[in-house]
Design a protein around this motif. Structure first.
Motif, PDB file in Angstrom:
ATOM      1  N   ASP A  84      31.927  44.777  -6.884  1.00 19.26           N
ATOM      2  CA  ASP A  84      30.799  44.356  -6.037  1.00 19.26           C
ATOM      3  C   ASP A  84      30.805  42.845  -5.848  1.00 19.26           C
ATOM      4  OD1 ASP A  84      29.986  46.945  -5.761  1.00 19.26           O
ATOM      5  OD2 ASP A  84      28.423  46.858  -7.305  1.00 19.26           O
ATOM      6  N   ALA A 129      33.627  41.738  -3.517  1.00 18.92           N
ATOM      7  CA  ALA A 129      33.300  42.060  -2.113  1.00 18.92           C
ATOM      8  C   ALA A 129      32.303  41.039  -1.576  1.00 18.92           C
ATOM      9  CB  ALA A 129      32.736  43.475  -2.032  1.00 18.92           C
ATOM     10  N   ASP A 130      31.281  40.696  -2.370  1.00 21.48           N
ATOM     11  CA  ASP A 130      30.272  39.706  -1.939  1.00 21.48           C
ATOM     12  C   ASP A 130      30.936  38.358  -1.657  1.00 21.48           C
ATOM     13  OD1 ASP A 130      28.350  41.610  -2.354  1.00 21.48           O
ATOM     14  OD2 ASP A 130      27.600  40.751  -4.241  1.00 21.48           O
ATOM     15  N   GLU A 141      33.167  38.473   1.441  1.00 17.45           N
ATOM     16  CA  GLU A 141      32.366  38.560   2.677  1.00 17.45           C
ATOM     17  C   GLU A 141      31.684  37.225   2.974  1.00 17.45           C
ATOM     18  OE1 GLU A 141      30.014  42.136   2.088  1.00 17.45           O
ATOM     19  OE2 GLU A 141      31.850  43.341   2.036  1.00 17.45           O
ATOM     20  N   ARG A 199      33.589  53.320  -3.074  1.00 19.33           N
ATOM     21  CA  ARG A 199      32.781  52.120  -2.904  1.00 19.33           C
ATOM     22  C   ARG A 199      33.605  50.990  -2.283  1.00 19.33           C
ATOM     23  NH1 ARG A 199      28.203  51.559  -6.921  1.00 19.33           N
ATOM     24  NH2 ARG A 199      27.550  49.381  -6.830  1.00 19.33           N
ATOM     25  N   ARG A 221      33.395  48.651   1.728  1.00 12.01           N
ATOM     26  CA  ARG A 221      33.066  47.217   1.841  1.00 12.01           C
ATOM     27  C   ARG A 221      34.058  46.505   2.753  1.00 12.01           C
ATOM     28  NH1 ARG A 221      29.320  45.065  -1.999  1.00 12.01           N
ATOM     29  NH2 ARG A 221      29.566  43.254  -0.658  1.00 12.01           N
TER      30      ARG A 221
END
Ligand code: LLP
Length: 420
Positions: A130, A133-134, A137, A183, A187
């Protein structure tokens, strides 16, 4: 043979080890360029025209001169921190070939590695996925990733260097892996390119490696069926070396077994460390004193657990060779000057050495210098690289002053008078 006796004197390539000890002092690490090259080439030749990438595991020995040799041979690199990324960069390694493993990558490390456009992040948990990915991005980019699965295979090695069992902190358990892949696919900051696993180090049997590779491939196949295009299988590092009585498979046999286990449409990635540099290095030390106690004879050396922690940490065996043949053999323990009973280099060895003699601890090229510390304010040893008859200083001996050069004394305003 790159480490061999010639006329009773131990040589590395064409250079007498005692000459290096005289010129550069002890303790010191000495590496053979030709052993590193031979091992790397053995991997490359064994793969032949099979699609593959050899990512040398920088953690095994990250000296810039060693990385230089591997970069020149066209090696890719496996890192576990941005410190190692900086080393690869400093040695002119191709950052686009780097895989980044490790269970605790920080946001800063992710940003640095994304900026360097590394080849792949081997992701080890949902929270890490997670965050990556954050970060990707927020930087308007995509992180290429493999999920490191934990195949729950017993690697049959020392428990401290086993990584592929459910009880270990590494990788994503098989039963969570599907959820993690789903997941990841959702993303836009992530691009799934592979499956990774690494079951442990100093592996001396081939079956667990093949077992893990097959399980990782089954994962890859499963992802493919779900429309996720997995391009590579990374089976990590781990091939053992012969420290004493160990009898690991050869590089050729190991690579052959992996190639047989994996479908040819996958690119194979491996991350060998020890099997490339382990046998390429020795630790040269001088016996300072002999000491007889009621039950034991000790050879007290100028090397210690600070230079080589493997015997203390893993009960590891390293062969000990005298630099030239000497006195009558006796059973003894080789210890260092550090104030710890765990400070031993070898136990119960039959050796013909006495005070003043030079010895060589063999197979110290991997996880030797890199695990050293300055405990007891011991400056780190020198590292020397031998290339035929040429001797290069790969790292000069640290000084005591360097050890505290980054420390600060209290400012005058903070000094209190005694009794104040
Ligand atoms: N890839 C990953 C994800 C790893 O964790 C390791 C080693 C390697 C590759 C390289 O493994 P090798 O080919 O060198 O076995 N300090 C211990 C060894 C620790 C190994 C840690 N991971 C020792 O001195 O035996």
């Amino acid at each position: 043979m790159s480490f061999a006796y010639k006329e009773g004197r131990l040589h590395v390539e064409e250079v007498e080890l005692s000459a290096i000890a005289q010129a550069h002092g002890t303790p010191c690490y000495v590496y053979s360029r030709s052993v590193i090259e031979t091992n790397f080439r053995a991997y490359r030749d064994a793969f032949g025209d099979r699609q593959h990438r050899i990512c040398y595991a920088v953690k095994a020995n990250g000296n810039l001169a060693v990385l230089d040799i591997l970069a020149q041979l066209g090696s890719a690199f496996d890192i576990v921190s941005v410190g190692e990324l900086a080393r690869v960069r400093a040695a002119g390694g191709n950052l686009r070939t780097v895989t980044f493993a490790g269970v605790g990558k920080t946001r800063f490390e992710m940003e640095q590695a994304l900026a360097a456009r590394i080849a792949c992040f081997n992701v080890e948990s949902i929270e890490e996925l997670d965050l990556l990915a954050d970060v990707a991005e927020s930087l308007g980019t995509q992180a290429p990733i493999a999920i490191r699965v934990n195949p729950d295979v017993d690697p049959k090695t020392h428990p401290y260097i086993a990584t592929g069992l459910n009880e270990n902190k590494f990788g994503v358990p098989m039963e969570q892996a599907r959820e993690v892949y789903r997941r990841a696919a959702s993303r836009k900051g992530l691009n799934v390119v592979g499956v990774a696993c690494h079951i442990g180090s100093q592996l001396t049997t081939i079956e667990p490696i093949v077992d893990a590779a097959s399980r990782a491939m089954a994962w890859g196949d499963g992802c493919y069926a779900q429309g996720i295009d997995v391009e590579h299988i990374d089976i990590g590092g781990g091939l053992g070396i012969a420290y004493g009585s160990d009898n690991p498979p050869t590089i050729e046999k190991y690579v052959g077994a992996i190639c047989d286990a994996l479908d040819p449409h996958y690119e194979i990635i491996i991350e060998p460390g020890r099997s490339i540099v382990g046998a390429a290095g020795v630790l040269v030390s001088r016996v300072v004193y002999m000491k007889q106690t009621p039950t034991k004879l000790f050879a007290i050396c100028d090397a210690a657990m600070t230079e080589l922690i493997r015997p203390a940490l893993y009960q590891a065996h390293h062969d000990v060779l005298p630099l030239c043949s000497g006195v009558k053999r006796q059973k003894m323990d080789l210890v260092g000057p550090v104030c710890e009973t765990a400070d031993f280099l070898a136990r119960d060895r039959d050796l013909g050495v006495t005070s003043g003699d030079l010895i060589s601890l063999m197979d110290c090229g991997a996880y030797g210098f890199v695990m050293s510390s300055s405990y007891n304010a011991r400056p780190r040893a020198a590292e020397i690289l031998v290339d035929g008859s040429e001797v290069h200083i790969a790292r000069q001996r640290e000084t005591a002053e360097q050890l505290f050069a980054d420390e600060f004394r209290l400012p005058a305003s903070a000094m209190r008078k005694l009794g104040a």
